[in-house]
Design a protein around this motif. Structure first.
Motif, PDB file in Angstrom:
ATOM      1  N   GLY A 179      48.020 -60.404 -66.820  1.00  0.00           N
ATOM      2  CA  GLY A 179      48.771 -59.486 -67.669  1.00  0.00           C
ATOM      3  C   GLY A 179      47.926 -58.392 -68.289  1.00  0.00           C
ATOM      4  O   GLY A 179      48.390 -57.692 -69.179  1.00  0.00           O
ATOM      5  N   VAL A 180      46.678 -58.232 -67.852  1.00  0.00           N
ATOM      6  CA  VAL A 180      45.881 -57.129 -68.372  1.00  0.00           C
ATOM      7  C   VAL A 180      45.327 -56.312 -67.208  1.00  0.00           C
ATOM      8  O   VAL A 180      45.137 -56.835 -66.104  1.00  0.00           O
ATOM      9  N   GLU A 181      45.121 -55.044 -67.459  1.00  0.00           N
ATOM     10  CA  GLU A 181      44.428 -54.207 -66.485  1.00  0.00           C
ATOM     11  C   GLU A 181      43.000 -54.048 -66.989  1.00  0.00           C
ATOM     12  O   GLU A 181      42.780 -53.554 -68.092  1.00  0.00           O
ATOM     13  N   VAL A 182      42.048 -54.513 -66.196  1.00  0.00           N
ATOM     14  CA  VAL A 182      40.668 -54.548 -66.670  1.00  0.00           C
ATOM     15  C   VAL A 182      39.947 -53.260 -66.287  1.00  0.00           C
ATOM     16  O   VAL A 182      40.017 -52.802 -65.149  1.00  0.00           O
ATOM     17  N   HIS A 183      39.278 -52.671 -67.267  1.00  0.00           N
ATOM     18  CA  HIS A 183      38.449 -51.487 -67.029  1.00  0.00           C
ATOM     19  C   HIS A 183      37.041 -51.792 -67.512  1.00  0.00           C
ATOM     20  O   HIS A 183      36.873 -52.322 -68.615  1.00  0.00           O
ATOM     21  N   ALA A 184      36.054 -51.454 -66.691  1.00  0.00           N
ATOM     22  CA  ALA A 184      34.666 -51.654 -67.120  1.00  0.00           C
ATOM     23  C   ALA A 184      34.098 -50.336 -67.614  1.00  0.00           C
ATOM     24  O   ALA A 184      34.391 -49.274 -67.057  1.00  0.00           O
ATOM     25  N   PHE A 185      33.304 -50.400 -68.671  1.00  0.00           N
ATOM     26  CA  PHE A 185      32.669 -49.201 -69.221  1.00  0.00           C
ATOM     27  C   PHE A 185      31.161 -49.381 -69.213  1.00  0.00           C
ATOM     28  O   PHE A 185      30.643 -50.318 -69.794  1.00  0.00           O
ATOM     29  N   ASP A 186      30.505 -48.449 -68.519  1.00  0.00           N
ATOM     30  CA  ASP A 186      29.067 -48.521 -68.374  1.00  0.00           C
ATOM     31  C   ASP A 186      28.455 -47.346 -69.127  1.00  0.00           C
ATOM     32  O   ASP A 186      29.007 -46.252 -69.118  1.00  0.00           O
ATOM     33  N   GLY A 187      27.321 -47.565 -69.763  1.00  0.00           N
ATOM     34  CA  GLY A 187      26.639 -46.455 -70.427  1.00  0.00           C
ATOM     35  C   GLY A 187      26.313 -46.788 -71.869  1.00  0.00           C
ATOM     36  O   GLY A 187      26.622 -47.869 -72.358  1.00  0.00           O
ATOM     37  N   PRO A 188      25.688 -45.826 -72.550  1.00  0.00           N
ATOM     38  CA  PRO A 188      25.260 -46.068 -73.928  1.00  0.00           C
ATOM     39  C   PRO A 188      26.437 -46.035 -74.901  1.00  0.00           C
ATOM     40  O   PRO A 188      27.517 -45.561 -74.565  1.00  0.00           O
ATOM     41  N   HIS A 189      26.197 -46.549 -76.119  1.00  0.00           N
ATOM     42  CA  HIS A 189      27.163 -46.391 -77.183  1.00  0.00           C
ATOM     43  C   HIS A 189      27.511 -44.913 -77.294  1.00  0.00           C
ATOM     44  O   HIS A 189      26.632 -44.096 -77.175  1.00  0.00           O
ATOM     45  N   PRO A 190      28.754 -44.519 -77.453  1.00  0.00           N
ATOM     46  CA  PRO A 190      29.961 -45.279 -77.791  1.00  0.00           C
ATOM     47  C   PRO A 190      30.806 -45.754 -76.606  1.00  0.00           C
ATOM     48  O   PRO A 190      32.031 -45.746 -76.701  1.00  0.00           O
ATOM     49  N   ALA A 191      30.175 -46.202 -75.521  1.00  0.00           N
ATOM     50  CA  ALA A 191      30.959 -46.685 -74.380  1.00  0.00           C
ATOM     51  C   ALA A 191      31.849 -47.857 -74.778  1.00  0.00           C
ATOM     52  O   ALA A 191      32.867 -48.117 -74.138  1.00  0.00           O
ATOM     53  N   GLY A 192      31.474 -48.576 -75.840  1.00  0.00           N
ATOM     54  CA  GLY A 192      32.221 -49.773 -76.203  1.00  0.00           C
ATOM     55  C   GLY A 192      33.249 -49.561 -77.292  1.00  0.00           C
ATOM     56  O   GLY A 192      33.792 -50.529 -77.817  1.00  0.00           O
ATOM     57  N   LEU A 193      33.533 -48.312 -77.646  1.00  0.00           N
ATOM     58  CA  LEU A 193      34.515 -48.084 -78.712  1.00  0.00           C
ATOM     59  C   LEU A 193      35.890 -47.836 -78.121  1.00  0.00           C
ATOM     60  O   LEU A 193      36.044 -47.204 -77.077  1.00  0.00           O
ATOM     61  N   VAL A 194      36.904 -48.299 -78.827  1.00  0.00           N
ATOM     62  CA  VAL A 194      38.258 -48.169 -78.302  1.00  0.00           C
ATOM     63  C   VAL A 194      38.645 -46.697 -78.162  1.00  0.00           C
ATOM     64  O   VAL A 194      39.391 -46.327 -77.261  1.00  0.00           O
ATOM     65  N   GLY A 195      38.093 -45.844 -79.013  1.00  0.00           N
ATOM     66  CA  GLY A 195      38.378 -44.409 -78.898  1.00  0.00           C
ATOM     67  C   GLY A 195      37.938 -43.872 -77.546  1.00  0.00           C
ATOM     68  O   GLY A 195      38.640 -43.081 -76.908  1.00  0.00           O
ATOM     69  N   THR A 196      36.773 -44.319 -77.099  1.00  0.00           N
ATOM     70  CA  THR A 196      36.272 -43.919 -75.785  1.00  0.00           C
ATOM     71  C   THR A 196      37.176 -44.468 -74.682  1.00  0.00           C
ATOM     72  O   THR A 196      37.464 -43.783 -73.695  1.00  0.00           O
TER      73      THR A 196
END
Lengths: 438, 444
Positions: free
Chosen positions: B205-222
């Motif tokens: 039930g989720v669509e998975v997206h991977a984020f690679d790179g420096p911060h802010p790669a891990g912020l929901v805004g990004t």
């Protein structure tokens, strides 16, 4: 260091707290304190808790470091030009002013009977003369400018900004070494008050302060800022060499007028092109690149400016986009002028790579155009800004009949347009967002 | 899985990462819940000093939205109700009882409607875990979000790794996803680091997206910017994966999930590791001691946390507690001019050579406040296609229209935290952004 820190901590009590004895002038003390020791206030309790070690002091001091090659070159070339001109004049039959006229530093270092051998001038002779001219210029430029800045900071009750540390050095390097010091002082006062503080101080000025100082001198005291007699400093009246005429390469090329199928430069034999005129006047491209030619003290050496550019880009304190854009614009407009040169004065016919090494272009594009405050803030804007500065420089040089130097006017003109350039970039950013979001 | 490569940004390489082991913190003697953890609410107290409360019983509610309650994370006696100026509620403290009892719960079934789920989460005190974009406050239950974003990564310095903290919680996570996916007609997105942790594999039930790179790669805004940018008027719900698992645990057990895993990090922390601890615990329960003023205890990361006194309490949203030196008495001679290989910096002007190792940090500003001089620092750490300096200027000029056009609603203060960190002029970009968002909320 512990000792110094104790002094600082003890002096702090005299001004830091409201109501303490010298609190009214705390910005002056604070400037000294933070020059010695990094400030110790900590981040607020919410929001980011750590800060980069970079501050404006470091930003500005890196620019000053990048200007050191230009300053050294200014000191050396001022001495070099002085003695080269004397040697030529004495060779032509004039009397040697030494030891009758000697400067204050020459007297201090070499004694009152200083009479250098004009046939074999030493490095020390040149450097001492250069320092003798440049030290007072630096002292006046920094002294006047910083004093006014501190007064304004006290008035506003704000910390003293470091912006003038760069402006002060720039001003010293863009004026002829023969500049009368009172004129320089007036220019510094003018630029700090009317070009900078009136707009709100560092960060809010529209025009580059150093360029404004130069423009002020150029238009208010044209006799000391233009012509053929001001570029070589001496110990004579008004700090020039009496009777010596040493035109800059720009004016030589500008005066190479079209005459039939030949260029005829005043006082020189017929020449085939403006490059020929330069060569006959003793300017090769390589001379102009290294900078051992007459001109404003720090502007002559393209090599020194290039070293400065590499340093600033390596240290990340200047935008390479502005510099590369500027050189590209210069070459492009230079080529366009070549195509239409038939009807124009000599500077239009110059190959573009000559424009790069003549006048204040290299120094200006590296140190003045990259000023983060008066240039556009967007990366795309910096390209446009650089390109236009290069193009307008050549345009002014080639088309304007009054004076050959275009760099100063190009930078000031584009300073005025910087917000407009940014406006268009911002509008395109807004448009892109609209398209993306539908 | 789709991988997004973020190039602009900056990883603060700071000493003091937590060891990858989970310990159980001792049961705290006192826990507290503080309205200041929830921006934008108007708290109204529902208990008195001396009342006995069970885990999950309401302590106060939001006057703007009375159904949204904030509950006791422990069973015990309300020992103190702290009021500030104008009788503003600052904190409710509970002396923890050894015998834990749980408040009655509204069960969530597979057949529950959206309204029933919302009501259950609101009543259970779990609703505040769901925040919304734009504006980044507690989600409005009346708004139907166009998507739900679950954040399974954290690129902030020294922050807890959700993939590790959630190891073995696959069932809770799935149950939580099954709850939150019924909030929206749209998709549920899960953002993870590349090569996602075992905890995130096989989720339905989720669509998975991977984020690679420096911060802010891990912020929901990004993540929102990269996956599904919001049109004007659209809203999404945003949750962290840890919070999804807590909602899942509640759905499975019917008990308020008062335990969570927090990373204790930072050079000044005694034992740097992950600890399982009760919500709202007094900080000495996880830190092992009461830190003095020479240390800065931060609930959250050094980028977005709140500083707490050593005897303060764990913040509601904190998954990391970072302890760094305050540094208020350290001053370097000619620090502004000398090369500094051991200082935190993005700039080559501080230390020109690459390959810098991790550095020690303290809370000093490292420079005086200056008018903005833009040397391209903001743009280098902002991957959202916004122009932070122009956005700031629009807000400072109270030009809301321009600010909205420049992407105000795409950011909150956490998205621009790096701008504040790297600014040589030491301006607080986040504060300006929040001022703009407040202006937006007032005028819309």
């Amino acid at each position: 260091m512990r000792f110094l820190r104790n002094i600082v901590d003890n002096t702090r009590k005299l001004y830091a707290e409201p109501g303490s004895k010298f609190h009214k002038v705390w910005p002056a003390f604070d400037a000294l304190e933070t020059f010695l020791f990094t400030p110790h206030h900590t981040a607020p309790k919410s929001g980011p808790h750590v800060r980069d070690y970079m501050d404006l002091k470091r930003t500005m001091s890196m620019v000053i470091i990048a200007m050191v090659p230009c300053l050294l070159m200014a000191i050396f070339n001022t001495g070099y030009q002085h003695f080269a001109a004397l040697a030529q004049m004495v060779g032509d039959g004039a009397t040697n002013p030494y030891p009758a006229q000697i400067g204050w530093l020459q007297g201090l270092v070499f004694g009152g009977e200083y009479a250098p051998d004009l046939a074999a001038i030493s490095f020390a002779d040149q450097v001492v003369f250069g320092l003798q001219q440049m030290l007072p210029i630096l002292i006046v430029s920094y002294g006047v400018g910083l004093t006014i800045e501190v007064v304004f900071s006290i008035w506003r009750s704000e910390e003293v900004s470091e912006g003038y540390l760069v402006s002060g050095m720039l001003i010293a390097l863009v004026v002829p070494a023969s500049i009368p010091l009172w004129q320089l002082a007036l220019a510094c006062a003018f630029t700090v008050v009317l070009a900078k503080e009136i707009f709100g101080g560092t960060g809010t000025n529209i025009f580059n302060p150093a360029m404004m100082a130069r423009a002020f001198l150029f238009f208010a005291y044209a006799a000391q800022m233009s012509g053929d007699r001001v570029w070589v400093a001496g110990n004579g009246t008004r700090d020039t060499i009496d009777g010596y005429s040493g035109p800059t390469a720009l004016s030589v090329a500008a005066n190479a007028k079209l005459s039939g199928n030949h260029f005829e430069s005043e006082g020189l034999p017929l020449v085939e092109s403006s490059v020929d005129a330069l060569t006959q006047a003793g300017f090769t491209w390589w001379d102009l690149f290294t900078g051992l030619v007459p001109g404003s003290a720090g502007e002559t050496s393209t090599l020194a400016a290039l070293i400065g550019a590499v340093l600033m880009i390596a240290l990340g304190v200047a935008s390479w986009r502005t510099i590369v854009g500027g050189v590209a614009g210069l070459f492009a407009m230079g080529l366009v002028m070549n195509l239409t040169a038939g009807s124009l004065d000599g500077l239009g016919g110059l190959p573009p790579h000559y424009h790069l090494v003549m006048g204040g272009f290299a120094f200006g594009i590296v140190f003045m155009a990259t000023d983060p405050v008066s240039s556009p803030e967007t990366n795309a804007g910096k390209w446009v800004y650089g390109l236009l500065i290069g193009a307008v420089t050549v345009l002014v040089r080639a088309v304007n009949p009054a004076y050959p130097e275009g760099m100063m006017l190009a930078v000031l003109l584009l300073n005025a347009f910087a917000p407009t350039i940014d406006h268009f970039v911002v509008q395109s950013n807004i448009k892109r967002r609209k398209v993306r979001l539908g | 899985m789709i991988t997004h490569k973020i190039t602009k940004g900056f990883d603060l390489r700071i000493k003091g990462a937590p060891a990858r082991e989970i310990a159980d913190a001792p049961e705290p003697a006192v826990v507290a819940v503080r309205p200041s953890d929830f921006p934008g609410i108007k708290p109204k107290i529902r208990v008195q000093e001396g009342d006995t409360v069970r885990t999950g019983d309401p302590l106060f509610y939001d006057k703007n939205r009375p159904e949204c309650v904030f509950v006791a994370p422990a069973t015990g006696v309300v020992s103190r109700v702290v009021l500030g100026p104008r009788r503003l509620l600052l904190a409710v403290e509970i002396a923890v009882d050894k015998n834990e009892e749980f408040a009655e719960s509204t069960p969530i079934h597979a057949s529950s409607s959206r309204d029933e789920i919302v009501a259950a989460l609101l009543g259970a005190g779990l609703w505040p875990l769901i925040r919304q974009r734009p504006v980044g406050k507690i989600a409005d239950p009346a708004v139907h979000p166009v998507a739900v974003f679950i954040n399974g990564m954290d690129t902030a310095p020294l922050a807890a790794d959700p993939g590790f903290a959630l190891e073995g919680r696959g069932a809770d996570l799935q149950a939580g996803v099954d709850v939150v996916r019924r909030m929206t007609q749209g998709k549920v997105y899960l953002a993870v680091r590349p090569g996602s942790a075992p905890a995130f594999q096989g989720l339905n039930g989720v669509e998975v997206h991977a984020f690679d790179g420096p911060h802010p790669a891990g912020l929901v805004g990004t993540h929102i910017h990269a996956i599904r940018p919001l049109k004007m008027g659209e809203t999404v719900y945003a949750l962290r994966a840890e919070d999804v698992a807590r909602i899942g645990a509640y759905a499975r057990t019917g008990r308020y999930p008062a335990q969570r895993v927090v990373a204790v990090s930072g050079e000044q922390a005694m034992a740097r590791r992950y600890v399982r601890v009760r919500d709202g615990a007094r900080l000495d329960a996880l830190l092992g001691k009461v830190h003095g003023a020479e240390d800065r205890v931060i609930c959250g990361s050094v980028l977005d946390g709140k500083a707490e006194p050593g005897d303060g309490f764990l913040g509601y949203y904190a998954t990391t507690v970072t302890v760094i030196a305050e540094g208020a008495h350290d001053r370097e001679l000619f620090g502004w001019g000398l090369p500094q290989p051991k200082r935190l910096s993005m700039f080559r002007a501080v230390w020109p050579f690459p390959g810098r190792s991790e550095v020690s940090v303290d809370a000093r500003m490292n420079g005086g406040p200056r008018p903005p001089v833009n040397i391209g620092a903001y743009e280098a750490v902002t991957p959202l296609g916004i122009l932070p300096s122009f956005l700031m200027r629009a807000i400072q000029a109270n030009d809301l229209d321009e600010a909205l056009q420049l992407g105000l609603l795409e950011v909150t203060e956490e998205d621009v935290a790096l701008c504040t960190v790297v600014d040589p002029c030491k301006n607080d970009v986040g504060a300006v952004i929040r001022k703009g968002l407040d202006l937006y909320e007032r005028e819309s």
